[in-house]
Design a protein around this motif. Structure first.
Motif, PDB file in Angstrom:
ATOM      1  N   GLN A   3      38.238 -42.941 106.368  1.00 21.50           N
ATOM      2  CA  GLN A   3      37.121 -43.334 105.894  1.00 21.50           C
ATOM      3  C   GLN A   3      36.619 -44.114 107.376  1.00 21.50           C
ATOM      4  O   GLN A   3      37.230 -44.606 108.004  1.00 21.50           O
ATOM      5  CB  GLN A   3      37.426 -44.733 104.844  1.00 21.50           C
ATOM      6  N   THR A   7      30.850 -49.241 107.274  1.00 25.09           N
ATOM      7  CA  THR A   7      30.263 -50.117 106.518  1.00 25.09           C
ATOM      8  C   THR A   7      30.676 -51.455 106.691  1.00 25.09           C
ATOM      9  O   THR A   7      31.815 -51.844 106.870  1.00 25.09           O
ATOM     10  CB  THR A   7      30.812 -49.452 104.950  1.00 25.09           C
ATOM     11  N   ILE A   8      29.820 -52.364 106.478  1.00 28.34           N
ATOM     12  CA  ILE A   8      30.064 -53.882 106.516  1.00 28.34           C
ATOM     13  C   ILE A   8      29.169 -54.578 105.636  1.00 28.34           C
ATOM     14  O   ILE A   8      28.113 -54.055 105.179  1.00 28.34           O
ATOM     15  CB  ILE A   8      29.357 -54.221 108.208  1.00 28.34           C
ATOM     16  N   HIS A   9      29.730 -55.577 105.254  1.00 30.74           N
ATOM     17  CA  HIS A   9      29.129 -56.410 104.389  1.00 30.74           C
ATOM     18  C   HIS A   9      29.707 -57.807 104.903  1.00 30.74           C
ATOM     19  O   HIS A   9      30.650 -58.393 105.113  1.00 30.74           O
ATOM     20  CB  HIS A   9      29.771 -56.198 103.011  1.00 30.74           C
ATOM     21  N   SER A  13      34.129 -58.561 109.268  1.00 32.73           N
ATOM     22  CA  SER A  13      35.053 -57.412 110.012  1.00 32.73           C
ATOM     23  C   SER A  13      34.582 -57.372 111.525  1.00 32.73           C
ATOM     24  O   SER A  13      33.611 -57.369 112.092  1.00 32.73           O
ATOM     25  CB  SER A  13      34.709 -56.188 109.483  1.00 32.73           C
TER      26      SER A  13
ATOM     27  N   GLU B  64      36.490 -53.918  98.425  1.00 37.32           N
ATOM     28  CA  GLU B  64      36.005 -54.046  99.687  1.00 37.32           C
ATOM     29  C   GLU B  64      36.789 -54.641 100.418  1.00 37.32           C
ATOM     30  O   GLU B  64      37.122 -55.840 100.255  1.00 37.32           O
ATOM     31  CB  GLU B  64      34.598 -54.677  99.212  1.00 37.32           C
ATOM     32  N   ASN B  66      37.392 -56.161 104.341  1.00 35.30           N
ATOM     33  CA  ASN B  66      36.582 -56.549 105.276  1.00 35.30           C
ATOM     34  C   ASN B  66      35.223 -56.135 105.136  1.00 35.30           C
ATOM     35  O   ASN B  66      34.661 -55.569 106.223  1.00 35.30           O
ATOM     36  CB  ASN B  66      37.361 -56.473 106.550  1.00 35.30           C
ATOM     37  N   GLY B  67      34.607 -56.070 104.160  1.00 35.52           N
ATOM     38  CA  GLY B  67      33.326 -55.569 103.738  1.00 35.52           C
ATOM     39  C   GLY B  67      33.254 -54.277 103.802  1.00 35.52           C
ATOM     40  O   GLY B  67      31.932 -53.665 103.487  1.00 35.52           O
ATOM     41  N   SER B  68      34.048 -53.173 104.007  1.00 34.28           N
ATOM     42  CA  SER B  68      34.037 -51.912 104.085  1.00 34.28           C
ATOM     43  C   SER B  68      34.308 -51.541 102.555  1.00 34.28           C
ATOM     44  O   SER B  68      35.363 -51.973 102.052  1.00 34.28           O
ATOM     45  CB  SER B  68      34.970 -51.232 104.957  1.00 34.28           C
ATOM     46  N   ALA B  69      33.650 -50.687 102.011  1.00 38.52           N
ATOM     47  CA  ALA B  69      34.034 -50.091 100.593  1.00 38.52           C
ATOM     48  C   ALA B  69      35.194 -49.054 100.811  1.00 38.52           C
ATOM     49  O   ALA B  69      34.871 -48.021 101.464  1.00 38.52           O
ATOM     50  CB  ALA B  69      32.720 -49.413  99.911  1.00 38.52           C
ATOM     51  N   LYS B  70      36.280 -49.456 100.208  1.00 41.37           N
ATOM     52  CA  LYS B  70      37.422 -48.446 100.436  1.00 41.37           C
ATOM     53  C   LYS B  70      38.338 -48.319  99.211  1.00 41.37           C
ATOM     54  O   LYS B  70      38.291 -49.297  98.646  1.00 41.37           O
ATOM     55  CB  LYS B  70      38.145 -48.928 101.804  1.00 41.37           C
ATOM     56  N   LEU B  71      39.259 -47.230  99.389  1.00 40.25           N
ATOM     57  CA  LEU B  71      40.429 -47.481  98.214  1.00 40.25           C
ATOM     58  C   LEU B  71      41.452 -48.251  98.970  1.00 40.25           C
ATOM     59  O   LEU B  71      41.860 -47.986  99.971  1.00 40.25           O
ATOM     60  CB  LEU B  71      40.883 -46.031  98.264  1.00 40.25           C
ATOM     61  N   ARG B  88      37.836 -58.008  98.416  1.00 40.33           N
ATOM     62  CA  ARG B  88      36.964 -58.378  97.308  1.00 40.33           C
ATOM     63  C   ARG B  88      36.690 -57.084  96.352  1.00 40.33           C
ATOM     64  O   ARG B  88      37.053 -55.962  96.686  1.00 40.33           O
ATOM     65  CB  ARG B  88      35.627 -59.093  97.961  1.00 40.33           C
ATOM     66  N   HIS B  91      31.058 -54.916  94.888  1.00 49.42           N
ATOM     67  CA  HIS B  91      30.201 -55.925  94.880  1.00 49.42           C
ATOM     68  C   HIS B  91      28.974 -55.458  93.590  1.00 49.42           C
ATOM     69  O   HIS B  91      28.492 -56.179  92.968  1.00 49.42           O
ATOM     70  CB  HIS B  91      29.464 -55.802  96.120  1.00 49.42           C
ATOM     71  N   ILE B 149      28.133 -48.714  97.135  1.00 47.85           N
ATOM     72  CA  ILE B 149      27.648 -48.863  98.486  1.00 47.85           C
ATOM     73  C   ILE B 149      26.250 -48.630  98.340  1.00 47.85           C
ATOM     74  O   ILE B 149      25.425 -48.945  99.266  1.00 47.85           O
ATOM     75  CB  ILE B 149      28.419 -47.937  99.549  1.00 47.85           C
ATOM     76  N   VAL B 205      29.186 -41.763 103.739  1.00 50.60           N
ATOM     77  CA  VAL B 205      30.076 -42.452 104.629  1.00 50.60           C
ATOM     78  C   VAL B 205      31.174 -42.804 103.991  1.00 50.60           C
ATOM     79  O   VAL B 205      32.351 -42.962 104.482  1.00 50.60           O
ATOM     80  CB  VAL B 205      29.146 -43.624 105.338  1.00 50.60           C
ATOM     81  N   VAL B 206      31.115 -43.441 102.710  1.00 45.99           N
ATOM     82  CA  VAL B 206      32.352 -44.137 101.941  1.00 45.99           C
ATOM     83  C   VAL B 206      33.066 -43.196 101.220  1.00 45.99           C
ATOM     84  O   VAL B 206      34.272 -43.576 100.924  1.00 45.99           O
ATOM     85  CB  VAL B 206      31.781 -45.288 101.267  1.00 45.99           C
ATOM     86  N   PRO B 208      35.771 -40.990  99.943  1.00 48.69           N
ATOM     87  CA  PRO B 208      37.303 -41.032 100.559  1.00 48.69           C
ATOM     88  C   PRO B 208      37.708 -39.427 100.441  1.00 48.69           C
ATOM     89  O   PRO B 208      38.438 -39.124 101.062  1.00 48.69           O
ATOM     90  CB  PRO B 208      38.026 -41.693  99.430  1.00 48.69           C
TER      91      PRO B 208
END
Lengths: 252, 242
Positions: A3, A7-9, A13, B64, B66-71, B88, B91, B149, B205-206, B208
């Motif tokens: 991945q 992506t940043i929110h 990060s 999410e 550190n701000g990244s959408a992930k598994l 988190r 969103h 996202i 991008v996100v 997986p």
């Protein structure tokens, strides 16, 4: 597939701290190219130096339509690029912050219509601008061939290779790859068809074309940038020749 | 790798919440889901997190990080050396509790997509090259990270206007099937709202599963919509060709 860290929110990060670099670089590059193009349109009236012709001024034939020389041509490739699927991503991210980067919160706007209403609904006409850009490309290939035919003192012409000839050849080759790697072209040659096999199981011609264009399409973004810079560089080279700042280099 | 890692995990529900910090011992090869399980087992037994396969195949543990959408199960904690790991919930969807969100809207939309309508009765034989294209879309594990996202859903809350990348991929899978006869173009342009996608590619991008959602799914669908609605000349040529 890993991945991406793109992506940043928010700003928590460290790994994605440079998310703003790409959109600002896009604005800088496209903005400068736009300003340069406008300068050519309003303040420059020729792109010809001997057998070299700037891509901004090709074709020179105006068929009786009197407009500014650069404007006569420029609108077609500019609209082709402005509606390009790759540039749309960069433009929406860089100029409209829609979004600036993945997961970065957007400024709250009351309305968002995407590409469903004016002006962005025009992006659906991308294939039409592709058709027109293809016509311009034919003229650019003619210019590239002419760049290898040098006038001889006392009349006539001869084959030769100059730095400008090579620059124009590289430029038109990159523009060709940019045009032929287009998403709309990928759809038109075969992407729109439902079946890729003939009754005997062999691949259809449309499949072969689609497959080839799909491979080129993976590099569409790269071709988009390098072809834009090559157009820019070709004009700068020819313009420096026109102004006598540099002298033409002839290999033979 | 540090001996101890710090996670800041969202705790709360629909009414609100805040991040709470936990310090846990680091284990080589640990993924974020392991870290959350450690917290559940030793510090916060009421921490809610949805998970199932722990192998990036069920699509349950989307969040999410550190701000990244992930598994959660596919993200190693050593990707965040010397960083606090903020975890988190997604969103875009309403929080049920802690990291668990209500993604039922996605299933409602999936049910509204016209099903596969084959031209001939099964069983049928297909050539591999005819299904290669749609098999990419069938890799989708419905983690809904792409939906999360997508800025149209995330920032503009336009769920009533655009169904999101997952639904586009589902429709591409059906629409590009060599034997499918259903027409979803009007739906795509209408209530599914493909025009709302401005191809900024965050869904791709996100993903997986590495599905090229935008280039291979959404853009070809946009071109099919253009065939019908924005290219009368092409439509005429296609009619004559038939």
């Amino acid at each position: 597939m890993a991945q991406s860290a793109e992506t940043i929110h928010g700003s928590k990060s460290k790994s994605g701290a440079a998310w703003w670099v790409e959109p600002y670089l896009t604005v800088l590059a496209l903005g400068l190219f736009g300003v340069y193009s406008l300068w050519l349109v309003f303040f420059q009236h020729t792109g010809q130096f001997q057998n070299y012709l700037s891509p901004f001024f090709s074709p020179t034939e105006d068929w009786g339509i009197k407009v500014l020389p650069a404007l006569w041509v420029l609108w077609a490739p500019l609209l082709f690029r402005a509606t390009c699927y790759y540039y749309r991503k960069e433009i929406y991210r860089g100029f409209f912050h829609d979004p600036m980067a993945c997961g970065v919160p957007e400024s709250r706007r009351k309305f968002y219509f995407g590409e469903t209403r004016f002006p962005f609904i025009w992006t659906n006409l991308h294939r039409w601008f592709w058709y027109i850009a293809l016509v311009v490309l034919v003229f650019l290939w003619i210019d590239a061939v002419k760049a290898f035919i040098f006038p001889v003192a006392g009349g006539g012409s001869t084959f030769g290779v100059g730095l400008g000839s090579l620059i124009m050849l590289v430029n038109v080759s990159l523009l060709t790859m940019y045009s032929l790697s287009c998403h709309a072209f990928r759809h038109l040659v075969g992407g729109g068809s439902q079946k890729f096999s003939c009754a005997d199981g062999s691949p259809t011609t449309r499949y072969k074309l689609w497959n080839t264009v799909s491979r080129w399409n993976e590099k569409h973004g790269l071709f988009a940038w390098v072809s834009m810079f090559s157009v820019w560089f070709t004009d700068v080279y020819i313009r420096l020749l026109i102004y006598g700042v540099i002298h033409p280099v002839r290999f033979f | 790798m540090a001996e101890e890692i710090t996670l800041s995990v969202f705790r709360g529900d629909r009414s609100g919440g805040r991040e709470q910090e936990y310090k846990i011992p680091a284990v080589p090869g640990m993924v974020v889901l392991d870290a959350l399980h450690y917290i559940q087992a030793h510090q916060a037994p009421d921490l809610a997190v949805r998970w199932n396969c722990k192998a990036a195949h069920c699509g349950s543990c989307s969040a999410e990080i550190n701000g990244s959408a992930k598994l959660l199960c596919k993200t190693r904690v050593d990707d965040y050396t010397d960083e606090v790991i903020h975890v988190r919930p997604m969103h875009t969807f309403p929080v049920i509790k802690d990291l668990v969100t209500d993604v039922s809207w996605n299933y409602e939309k999936l049910r509204q997509i016209p099903a596969f309508q084959p031209a001939i009765k099964a069983p049928f034989t297909l050539h591999q090259r005819d299904v290669d294209r749609i098999q990419e879309f069938r890799k989708c594990i419905e983690c809904f990270l792409c939906q999360n996202i997508c800025h149209v859903l995330r920032d503009h809350s336009a769920k009533d206007a655009y169904w999101g990348p997952r639904m586009m991929i589902r429709m591409a899978e059906l629409q590009m099937h060599p034997l499918d006869t259903a027409d979803r173009i009007d739906l795509l342009k209408g209530s599914a709202g493909i025009g709302y996608c401005n191809i900024t590619k965050c869904c791709t991008v996100v993903c997986p599963q590495g599905i090229n959602i935008t280039d291979n799914g959404i853009i070809p669908l946009k071109e099919r919509v253009a065939d019908k609605y924005f290219d009368p000349l092409g439509g005429l040529v296609r009619k004559m060709h038939k």
